[in-house]
Design a protein around this motif. Structure first.
Motif, short mmCIF file in Angstrom:
data_model
loop_
_atom_site.label_atom_id
_atom_site.label_comp_id
_atom_site.label_asym_id
_atom_site.label_seq_id
_atom_site.Cartn_x
_atom_site.Cartn_y
_atom_site.Cartn_z
N GLU A 129 55.00 29.00 41.60
CA GLU A 129 54.30 29.97 42.44
C GLU A 129 54.18 29.45 43.88
O GLU A 129 54.31 30.20 44.85
CB GLU A 129 52.90 30.27 41.88
N ILE A 144 42.74 33.55 47.37
CA ILE A 144 42.95 35.00 47.34
C ILE A 144 41.74 35.64 46.66
O ILE A 144 41.32 35.23 45.59
CB ILE A 144 44.24 35.36 46.60
N GLY A 145 41.23 36.65 47.29
CA GLY A 145 40.03 37.35 46.84
C GLY A 145 39.45 38.00 48.08
O GLY A 145 39.96 37.81 49.19
N CYS A 146 38.37 38.74 47.91
CA CYS A 146 37.73 39.35 49.09
C CYS A 146 37.39 38.27 50.12
O CYS A 146 37.52 38.47 51.33
CB CYS A 146 36.46 40.09 48.70
N HIS A 204 45.89 32.22 45.07
CA HIS A 204 44.67 32.29 44.29
C HIS A 204 44.44 30.96 43.57
O HIS A 204 45.30 30.49 42.82
CB HIS A 204 44.78 33.43 43.29
N GLY A 208 36.44 31.70 46.48
CA GLY A 208 35.55 32.54 45.68
C GLY A 208 35.13 31.83 44.41
O GLY A 208 35.66 30.76 44.09
N ASP A 209 34.21 32.42 43.69
CA ASP A 209 33.81 31.80 42.42
C ASP A 209 34.96 31.85 41.42
O ASP A 209 35.16 30.91 40.64
CB ASP A 209 32.56 32.46 41.85
N ASP A 248 38.22 32.02 42.36
CA ASP A 248 39.24 31.18 42.97
C ASP A 248 38.96 29.70 42.72
O ASP A 248 39.83 28.94 42.32
CB ASP A 248 39.19 31.48 44.47
N GLU A 285 40.53 29.96 38.40
CA GLU A 285 41.91 29.54 38.64
C GLU A 285 42.02 28.10 39.15
O GLU A 285 42.91 27.37 38.78
CB GLU A 285 42.56 30.49 39.65
N ASN A 345 30.01 35.54 44.38
CA ASN A 345 29.49 36.89 44.10
C ASN A 345 29.50 37.16 42.60
O ASN A 345 29.35 38.28 42.15
CB ASN A 345 30.29 37.96 44.86
N SER A 385 31.72 37.52 40.53
CA SER A 385 32.61 38.63 40.15
C SER A 385 34.00 38.39 40.74
O SER A 385 34.15 37.74 41.76
CB SER A 385 32.01 39.92 40.71
N TYR A 386 34.99 38.91 40.02
CA TYR A 386 36.36 38.94 40.56
C TYR A 386 36.46 40.25 41.33
O TYR A 386 36.95 41.24 40.81
CB TYR A 386 37.40 38.95 39.44
N SER A 387 35.99 40.23 42.55
CA SER A 387 35.82 41.52 43.22
C SER A 387 37.12 42.16 43.65
O SER A 387 37.33 43.34 43.45
CB SER A 387 34.85 41.36 44.39
N THR A 406 39.92 42.17 42.44
CA THR A 406 40.64 42.81 41.33
C THR A 406 39.72 43.75 40.55
O THR A 406 39.88 43.94 39.35
CB THR A 406 41.25 41.75 40.40
C1 LIG Z 1 47.92 33.53 40.13
C2 LIG Z 1 47.13 34.74 40.36
N1 LIG Z 1 46.44 35.28 39.35
C3 LIG Z 1 45.72 36.39 39.56
C4 LIG Z 1 45.65 36.97 40.79
C5 LIG Z 1 44.86 38.21 40.98
N2 LIG Z 1 43.60 37.97 41.68
C6 LIG Z 1 43.49 38.10 43.01
S1 LIG Z 1 41.96 37.80 43.56
C7 LIG Z 1 41.38 37.52 42.00
C8 LIG Z 1 39.96 37.21 41.71
C9 LIG Z 1 39.16 37.01 42.90
O1 LIG Z 1 37.89 36.58 42.55
P1 LIG Z 1 37.12 35.57 43.48
O2 LIG Z 1 37.96 34.38 43.72
O3 LIG Z 1 35.79 35.35 42.92
O4 LIG Z 1 37.08 36.32 44.86
P2 LIG Z 1 36.31 37.61 45.33
O5 LIG Z 1 37.32 38.72 45.35
O6 LIG Z 1 35.23 37.87 44.36
O7 LIG Z 1 35.85 37.27 46.69
C10 LIG Z 1 42.40 37.65 41.08
C11 LIG Z 1 42.22 37.47 39.63
C12 LIG Z 1 46.40 36.36 41.82
N3 LIG Z 1 46.42 36.83 43.07
N4 LIG Z 1 47.10 35.25 41.58
#
Ligand SMILES: Cc1ncc(C[n+]2csc(CCOP(=O)(O)OP(=O)(O)O)c2C)c(N)n1
Ligand code: SF4
Lengths: 572, 281
Positions: free
Chosen positions: A279, B47-49, B66, B90-91, B93, B97, B119, B121-123, B125
């Protein structure tokens, strides 16, 4: 494999097989010979059968054969396992106090009380050195040269250890002299040339250092671990940081971070670790971050037979990771190429701002051979397009004037690289982004940026060196291969009307030159260490040419020249 | 410099009322207070909000994959330890992961700030349960309510060896700013967990929920035992503040190779070839 001498030592893992073998080859190299050696071992630290092979010759050697002139057998198992490899007239050194081998027709047995003489010399651990002393006598070698090797190999040890080993070698030599006739003059001292005796992994490490690598973040895995061992041991002398990451994902991520910050960085792994990294390869692709990934293949799938060799991962390495981005893959076939192609990989990575995979395998990584001296002076450093010192933020589009335009569109697709520093904001992004590295999903921007990236290597296939055609221009059959099969193939065609199309730049693929060469071939034969003939598939995809004759081997063992000769004979 | 100087022209695309706004405000204010050079300060996001923040903040940045901002930040720091590197994660992230990276970065005590937008939450997604969402949390991935207890990031950071561990609340910007300032100044791994309400997906941990429960800690502990007791929620009260701060050499400060100059400033050819190749003859 005429005019060469084949040596083997076998015994239980943990009996110092590897280090004794290496002393033997160093002894031969210092005596002025070309050598090739490698070890076979199971995935165990103690117990299990280990063997060390070496071939020595006054002419350059590319591999070992599957026959032996002199065997040091540290146990009965060694004799049993290797008896069919013994050449007529071969000899076996063994310790009569340890076991009594059954006789084999045409083979000499030399009983040497290895343990007793070692104890006389100082320690039972010196038994292998006693055996090497006997080998020196039996092969017409010079004891002084053997002692000089022992001095250097044990340089970090106490004086008594060096002296004891010297004594052990003398005792072995004298004992053999008093009881046996020499086998022949195989190792008589010749004028020694400035050659190095080196393994593929060490050559990769040196190639990286010569190219100016600064961060190596490598998680251990056979067959590449000795790359990290070398880099960790010589951090200071090399001016680098070796970082042991928590896993391969962290390893490649840190290498990418370091490259973004401005240094050349390296990772190395085998198939399993490469899977974890894939990745992030794609991350390097979209963020246009230079990176060199050494991929040392071993026989899979999954854990497979992890200490044995294979070429099973070519198609995987060529295409791993999501999305489209410019991919480069080089495949060195021996230690010398490991050095120069690894160094070249760093230039390609920085020039084209994309990851470069260097694909090798256990038989390259862990085999050693004598090669002409490696010179860092022969390695050019090309860092590609860099930020101009005259760059003024005001030259930017009004919207984001203070941000460095890291992804500015360019005719050749290659934007200038700048590293974050005081007064220079650099933003990179795994989301599709505009010229400032800010996320943007518009159709125009997506097309512009993706096309910009894909354009980068367009000219590269024209620049890469034409593949080598070894052997006569006109031949009954043209062999096609890559990677570690190079050595056995070169050895095999010495004696036949065959030539060899050898490929080491696999992506971009030199399709035109390959097509030209194959168009002239009377017959073709594909040789690979895998089940599917993966180079054959890739070659067909790139040129439309199908190679029908195949010699494929996937038992974890490298090819022996004899097998290739036999196959060639069967088709001409 | 003012707060505006740390903003790009990109309009934040967080939902109105999102807890990320307060966090962002506190970060920019802190950069102003510290007169941070925008080129030398690097924000590394997952990756996340939370990761969107890179687009709005006018400092150097790397938006990675992510779960992987921490190891990317480690590499940046090893190459150039003069850069101020802040991880924004993120929580999901950081603890889902990328949990392995978090533990090991704390253990090695890299000189980084790890800012966790928690937060629960996985926001991005659409709100699935995260490692920090509480028992019973209802979401698309836990329609019957979450059947697993929540992970406490501060507790994990303490157990893993981080030398600065704190928790702030994005509804209390001045307090968060103080924490951030101390975290950036700290030499070693500084964890700042920010309670960051997601107003769209997390109906449990809202601004009001936190306002009613948070309790400020007066001063940090120097011993881990005290800090561990202090960071845990007790009688329904959620402590915020700096729980722990300890002076210990950072990973980078232990490396002789970069004592005088960062790697990026060193010549590509500062090696001793004869020493490197001596053993091959
Ligand atoms: C390898 C991989 N798996 C899954 C995803 C999908 N994905 C993107 S953001 C996310 C979760 C985000 O949650 P968090 O880190 O808590 O961030 P928030 O959006 O809550 O700020 C996921 C599962 C991805 N981008 N890459
Ligand atoms: S989904 Fe939640 S965390 Fe994401 S921007 Fe909206 S409110 Fe903020």
């Amino acid at each position: 494999m005429k005019n060469s001498f084949h040596f083997k030592i076998g015994g239980q893992a943990g009996e110092g097989i590897m280090s004794s073998g290496q002393i033997f080859t160093k002894f031969a190299a210092r005596s002025g010979y070309w050598t090739f050696d490698f070890v076979e071992y199971p995935s165990l630290v103690r117990g299990g059968h280990n063997t060390f092979y070496a071939t020595v010759s006054a002419e350059e050697v590319f591999c070992t054969g599957n026959h032996v002139d002199l065997l040091i057998a540290l146990n009965q198992e060694t004799v049993t396992l290797h008896r069919d490899e013994l050449n007529p007239g071969a000899g076996v050194i063994f310790d009569p106090d340890s076991f009594q081998p059954e006789s084999i027709r045409g083979v000499k047995f030399w009983p040497v009380p290895l343990l007793k003489l070692a104890q006389t010399a100082g320690h039972r651990l010196m038994a292998n050195t006693v055996a090497l002393g006997a080998v020196a006598y039996l092969t017409g070698g010079n004891l002084k040269i053997l002692k000089s090797v022992l001095t250097d190999v044990f340089a970090s040890k106490k004086k008594e250890i060096i002296a004891g080993n010297h004594r052990a070698a003398e005792l072995g030599y004298e004992f053999a002299k008093s009881k046996f006739l020499p086998l022949g003059d195989f190792l008589g001292a010749k004028k020694s040339l400035p050659r190095m005796l080196i393994g593929g992994n060490e050559a990769i490490a040196l190639g990286s250092i010569a190219a100016g690598v600064k961060l190596a973040s490598i998680y251990p895995m056979t067959p590449i671990s000795s790359i990290l061992h070398f880099l960790a041991r010589f951090e200071k002398e090399a001016g680098i940081i070796y970082f042991q990451p928590e896993d391969e994902i962290a390893g490649i991520s840190s290498a990418i971070g370091a490259a973004f910050a401005g240094v050349r960085s390296l990772v190395a792994t085998s198939g399993g670790g490469f899977a974890l990294m894939s990745e992030s390869l794609s991350l390097a692709g979209i963020t246009e971050t230079p990176l060199v990934v050494i991929f040392g293949q071993r026989a899979g799938p999954a854990t497979g037979i992890p200490t044995w060799t294979a070429q099973e991962d070519l198609l995987y390495a060529l295409t791993a990771a999501q999305g489209e981005y410019p991919r480069i893959l080089l495949a060195p076939g021996d230690a010398e190429e490991c050095f120069y192609l690894t160094a070249e990989a760093f230039n390609l990575a920085e020039t084209y701002q994309t990851p470069v995979v260097v694909l090798v395998d256990k038989f390259i990584c862990e085999a050693h051979r004598t090669i002409p001296r490696l010179a860092f002076g022969r390695v050019d450093i090309k860092r590609g397009k860099m930020a101009l010192s005259s760059f003024s933020p005001a030259a930017n589009k009004k919207s984001e004037r203070e941000i460095f335009p890291r992804y500015r569109l360019a005719d050749d697709g290659i934007s200038r690289r700048g590293f974050p520093r005081e007064g220079r904001i650099v933003k990179v992004n795994s989301d599709e982004h505009n010229e400032f590295g800010l996320s943007e999903e518009s159709i125009k921007n997506r097309n512009d940026q993706l096309e910009k990236r894909m354009k980068k290597t367009a000219g590269l296939s024209q620049l890469i060196p034409a593949p080598s055609l070894y052997g006569p221009a006109q031949a009954e059959v043209t062999l096609v291969g890559w990677g570690s099969t190079k050595g056995p193939i070169l050895e095999a065609i010495k004696e036949l009307k065959a030539n060899f199309l050898y490929l080491n730049w696999l992506r971009p693929f030199p399709a035109q030159s390959v097509s030209r060469i194959l168009a002239k071939a009377k017959k073709t034969l594909l040789i690979e260490n895998n089940y599917q003939g993966q180079l054959g598939q890739w070659l067909k995809m790139q040129t439309g040419i199908e190679i029908k004759n195949k010699l494929l081997k996937y038992d974890g063992r490298q090819f022996y020249p004899e097998e290739i000769v036999k196959k060639i004979r069967s088709i001409i | 410099m003012t707060v505006k100087d740390y903003e790009t022209k990109v309009t934040p695309n967080w939902c109105p009322g999102c807890g990320n706004f307060g966090l962002w405000q506190a970060l920019k204010q802190t950069l102003v207070d510290l007169r941070a050079d925008p080129g030398e300060t690097v924000l590394v996001a997952g990756i996340g909000c939370h990761g969107h923040m890179n687009n709005f903040t006018k400092i150097s940045s790397f938006e990675g994959l992510h779960g992987r901002p921490i190891p990317i930040a480690v590499g940046i720091k090893l190459a150039n330890h003069r850069l101020q590197v802040i991880v924004s994660t993120g929580d999901g992230d950081c603890l889902g992961e990328g949990g392995n990276h978090f533990v090991h970065a704390c253990r090695r005590n890299h000189d980084l700030v790890v800012l966790i937008h928690n937060n629960s939450s996985y926001s991005l997604t659409t709100g699935q349960a995260s490692p920090t969402s509480s028992l019973g949390y209802q979401s698309k991935s836990t329609p019957e309510g979450k059947k697993v207890e929540a992970l406490d990031p501060a507790l994990l950071a303490l157990a893993s060896g981080a030398t600065f561990v704190s928790r702030g609340f994005s509804g209390d910007v001045p307090h968060l700013q103080e924490i951030l300032k101390a975290a950036i100044k700290h030499r070693g791994l500084a964890v700042v967990e920010v309670l960051q309400p997601c107003v769209v997906f997390n109906k449990d941990q809202t601004f009001d929920y936190y306002r009613q429960r948070i309790k400020k800690l007066a001063r940090p502990y120097l011993k881990r035992g005290g800090a561990i007791r202090a960071c845990l929620a007790k009688n329904g009260r959620i402590p915020i503040g700096i729980f722990y701060q300890q002076k210990k050499p950072s990973f980078e400060s232990r490396l002789d190779q970069i004592r005088k100059k960062p790697l990026v400033r060193q010549s590509l050819r500062n090696f001793d070839w004869d020493k490197l190749t001596g053993e091959f003859y």
